[in-house]
Design an enzyme around this catalytic site. Structure first.
Site, PDB file in Angstrom:
ATOM      1  N   ASP A   1      50.077 -43.773 -35.201  1.00  0.00           N
ATOM      2  CA  ASP A   1      48.726 -43.827 -34.644  1.00  0.00           C
ATOM      3  C   ASP A   1      48.316 -45.288 -34.805  1.00  0.00           C
ATOM      4  O   ASP A   1      48.035 -45.745 -35.927  1.00  0.00           O
ATOM      5  CB  ASP A   1      47.779 -42.903 -35.414  1.00  0.00           C
ATOM      6  CG  ASP A   1      46.342 -43.058 -34.916  1.00  0.00           C
ATOM      7  OD1 ASP A   1      46.080 -43.930 -34.064  1.00  0.00           O
ATOM      8  OD2 ASP A   1      45.478 -42.306 -35.405  1.00  0.00           O
ATOM      9  N   VAL A   2      48.273 -46.026 -33.706  1.00  0.00           N
ATOM     10  CA  VAL A   2      48.085 -47.478 -33.801  1.00  0.00           C
ATOM     11  C   VAL A   2      46.737 -47.877 -34.398  1.00  0.00           C
ATOM     12  O   VAL A   2      46.588 -48.978 -34.931  1.00  0.00           O
ATOM     13  CB  VAL A   2      48.265 -48.182 -32.430  1.00  0.00           C
ATOM     14  CG1 VAL A   2      49.705 -48.099 -31.944  1.00  0.00           C
ATOM     15  CG2 VAL A   2      47.292 -47.643 -31.388  1.00  0.00           C
TER      16      VAL A   2
ATOM     17  N   TYR B   1      36.365 -48.315 -22.028  1.00  0.00           N
ATOM     18  CA  TYR B   1      37.708 -48.768 -21.650  1.00  0.00           C
ATOM     19  C   TYR B   1      37.653 -50.247 -21.225  1.00  0.00           C
ATOM     20  O   TYR B   1      38.454 -51.062 -21.679  1.00  0.00           O
ATOM     21  CB  TYR B   1      38.228 -47.892 -20.511  1.00  0.00           C
ATOM     22  CG  TYR B   1      39.625 -48.228 -20.050  1.00  0.00           C
ATOM     23  CD1 TYR B   1      40.734 -47.879 -20.821  1.00  0.00           C
ATOM     24  CD2 TYR B   1      39.851 -48.895 -18.842  1.00  0.00           C
ATOM     25  CE1 TYR B   1      42.023 -48.182 -20.393  1.00  0.00           C
ATOM     26  CE2 TYR B   1      41.127 -49.194 -18.409  1.00  0.00           C
ATOM     27  CZ  TYR B   1      42.213 -48.839 -19.194  1.00  0.00           C
ATOM     28  OH  TYR B   1      43.486 -49.142 -18.766  1.00  0.00           O
TER      29      TYR B   1
HETATM   30  N1  LIG Z   1      48.214 -46.591 -15.208  1.00  0.00           N
HETATM   31  C1  LIG Z   1      47.430 -47.536 -14.735  1.00  0.00           C
HETATM   32  O1  LIG Z   1      47.028 -47.539 -13.565  1.00  0.00           O
HETATM   33  C2  LIG Z   1      46.984 -48.649 -15.643  1.00  0.00           C
HETATM   34  C3  LIG Z   1      46.206 -49.683 -15.107  1.00  0.00           C
HETATM   35  C4  LIG Z   1      45.807 -50.729 -15.925  1.00  0.00           C
HETATM   36  C5  LIG Z   1      46.188 -50.751 -17.243  1.00  0.00           C
HETATM   37  N2  LIG Z   1      46.945 -49.752 -17.748  1.00  0.00           N
HETATM   38  C6  LIG Z   1      47.296 -49.824 -19.159  1.00  0.00           C
HETATM   39  O2  LIG Z   1      48.692 -49.569 -19.296  1.00  0.00           O
HETATM   40  C7  LIG Z   1      48.938 -48.955 -20.552  1.00  0.00           C
HETATM   41  C8  LIG Z   1      49.706 -47.674 -20.361  1.00  0.00           C
HETATM   42  O3  LIG Z   1      48.984 -46.827 -19.494  1.00  0.00           O
HETATM   43  P1  LIG Z   1      49.606 -45.489 -18.916  1.00  0.00           P
HETATM   44  O4  LIG Z   1      49.024 -45.321 -17.586  1.00  0.00           O
HETATM   45  O5  LIG Z   1      51.076 -45.470 -19.096  1.00  0.00           O
HETATM   46  O6  LIG Z   1      48.927 -44.433 -19.924  1.00  0.00           O
HETATM   47  P2  LIG Z   1      49.413 -42.993 -20.411  1.00  0.00           P
HETATM   48  O7  LIG Z   1      48.203 -42.221 -20.795  1.00  0.00           O
HETATM   49  O8  LIG Z   1      50.333 -42.396 -19.410  1.00  0.00           O
HETATM   50  O9  LIG Z   1      50.239 -43.348 -21.723  1.00  0.00           O
HETATM   51  C9  LIG Z   1      49.593 -43.809 -22.892  1.00  0.00           C
HETATM   52  C10 LIG Z   1      50.483 -43.511 -24.085  1.00  0.00           C
HETATM   53  O10 LIG Z   1      49.795 -43.959 -25.258  1.00  0.00           O
HETATM   54  C11 LIG Z   1      49.967 -42.988 -26.271  1.00  0.00           C
HETATM   55  N3  LIG Z   1      48.905 -43.078 -27.272  1.00  0.00           N
HETATM   56  C12 LIG Z   1      47.612 -42.679 -27.135  1.00  0.00           C
HETATM   57  N4  LIG Z   1      46.953 -42.869 -28.293  1.00  0.00           N
HETATM   58  C13 LIG Z   1      47.835 -43.423 -29.172  1.00  0.00           C
HETATM   59  C14 LIG Z   1      47.746 -43.852 -30.513  1.00  0.00           C
HETATM   60  N5  LIG Z   1      46.612 -43.728 -31.229  1.00  0.00           N
HETATM   61  N6  LIG Z   1      48.844 -44.383 -31.096  1.00  0.00           N
HETATM   62  C15 LIG Z   1      50.008 -44.479 -30.403  1.00  0.00           C
HETATM   63  N7  LIG Z   1      50.153 -44.069 -29.137  1.00  0.00           N
HETATM   64  C16 LIG Z   1      49.080 -43.558 -28.521  1.00  0.00           C
HETATM   65  C17 LIG Z   1      49.946 -41.655 -25.516  1.00  0.00           C
HETATM   66  O11 LIG Z   1      50.510 -40.603 -26.290  1.00  0.00           O
HETATM   67  C18 LIG Z   1      50.752 -42.012 -24.272  1.00  0.00           C
HETATM   68  O12 LIG Z   1      52.123 -41.791 -24.470  1.00  0.00           O
HETATM   69  C19 LIG Z   1      47.570 -48.758 -21.199  1.00  0.00           C
HETATM   70  O13 LIG Z   1      47.306 -49.848 -22.066  1.00  0.00           O
HETATM   71  C20 LIG Z   1      46.624 -48.780 -20.032  1.00  0.00           C
HETATM   72  O14 LIG Z   1      45.327 -49.151 -20.400  1.00  0.00           O
HETATM   73  C21 LIG Z   1      47.350 -48.702 -16.984  1.00  0.00           C
END
Ligand SMILES: NC(=O)c1ccc[n+]([C@@H]2O[C@H](COP(=O)([O-])OP(=O)(O)OC[C@H]3O[C@@H](n4cnc5c(N)ncnc54)[C@H](O)[C@@H]3O)[C@@H](O)[C@H]2O)c1
Length: 271
Positions: A86-87, A178
């Site tokens: 848990d980061v 966010y």
């Molecule tokens: N998908 C998009 O369009 C998008 C756009 C801009 C930025 N991002 C960024 O990219 C990154 C990944 O996004 P994604 O779309 O793959 O999200 P996602 O929700 O598919 O994956 C997020 C992962 O983080 C893990 N997680 C959540 N809380 C946690 C914690 N406390 N400790 C450790 N792990 C934890 C979850 O279990 C999950 O596996 C994020 O930082 C997000 O903000 C995504």
């Protein structure tokens, strides 16, 4: 081709016309710690670094799907390790980083990717929700970067890549927590970069906009279509495209880039 043959092929790429092709970006044999790796972008980044020869530590709060992702990347587990973290919790972050060091001896690359989101208006966000988003997205980046940054500083260098977001750069009418957390990640990137620059540690952020992942799908098909229509290149980004940028920033070639936020948004923000 076996795993070892593959690595040899990378190291001994052929030459043409007597000119040696440069094939080693310095990633082969490095160890990368990727948070939020169980799915989506984190899984894609882990896969991309593994494909380029890294040992990859997958660290996620969702232990079960993290294990499954680790298995899908490397069924033998030779160059992969799945850890629960848990980061936002310093003890958990410490424990997982220590477990990675025990297995690999060092960590060269940290990718702070874990995040949570909720597309809610200013008036809907509860204080608990605000705290949850800040804990994972901002506090988590601070905690993990301090642990990894200290290790990298003391071991002669490294790379930290933070996954920010266009939401931290441009206004949108929802997700204040966010957006604030991602703006904070961009600020933290600069602070860590300046503090670690003289120690051979680069710290950069990438700022995606719309990438096809479960986080994106969670906002609903209609909203996704609406958003995608606003992208100048006309589509969502792929995890492979973001992974390639992360791999570049983690490579030897990016040694003179630090404190930067690299846009990867299909032209949604041109500056
Ligand atoms: N998908 C998009 O369009 C998008 C756009 C801009 C930025 N991002 C960024 O990219 C990154 C990944 O996004 P994604 O779309 O793959 O999200 P996602 O929700 O598919 O994956 C997020 C992962 O983080 C893990 N997680 C959540 N809380 C946690 C914690 N406390 N400790 C450790 N792990 C934890 C979850 O279990 C999950 O596996 C994020 O930082 C997000 O903000 C995504």
């Amino acid at each position: 081709m076996s795993e070892t043959d593959n690595m040899m092929a990378i190291a001994n790429a052929p030459s043409t016309d007597g000119v040696a092709l440069r094939s080693d970006d310095g990633l082969c044999g490095k160890t990368a710690f990727v948070t939020g790796s169980a799915q989506g972008l984190g899984a894609g980044v882990a896969q991309g670094l593994w494909d380029r020869g890294c040992n990859v530590v997958l660290a996620d709060v969702n232990a079960r799907s993290n294990e499954a992702t680790a298995h899908a990347i490397d069924a033998d587990g030779e160059r992969v390790q799945a850890l629960h973290v848990d980061v936002g919790d310093p003890a958990s972050a410490d424990e997982s980083f220590r477990a990675a060091l025990e297995r690999w001896g060092t960590v060269d690359i940290l990718v702070n990717n874990a995040a949570v989101t909720a597309a809610r208006s200013l008036w809907q966000i509860t204080m608990d929700e605000w705290d949850d988003v800040m804990s994972v997205n901002l506090r988590g980046v601070f905690i993990m970067s301090r642990i990894a940054g200290r290790h990298m500083r003391d071991s002669g260098g490294g790379r930290i890549v933070n996954i920010a977001s266009l939401a931290g750069q441009m206004a949108r009418p929802s997700g204040a927590h966010y957006a604030a957390s991602k703006g904070g990640v961009i600020a933290l990137t600069r602070v860590f970069a300046s503090e670690l620059a003289a120690d051979g540690v680069t710290v950069n952020a990438v700022a995606p906009a719309i990438v096809d992942t479960p986080m994106l799908q969670a906002i609903g098909a209609e909203r996704v279509q609406q958003l995608t229509r606003q992208v100048p290149v006309g589509r969502a980004g792929t995890t492979e495209e973001v992974a390639a940028l992360v791999a570049f920033l983690a490579s030897d070639d990016a040694g003179y880039i630090t404190g930067a936020t690299c846009d990867i948004n299909g032209g949604m923000l041109m500056r």
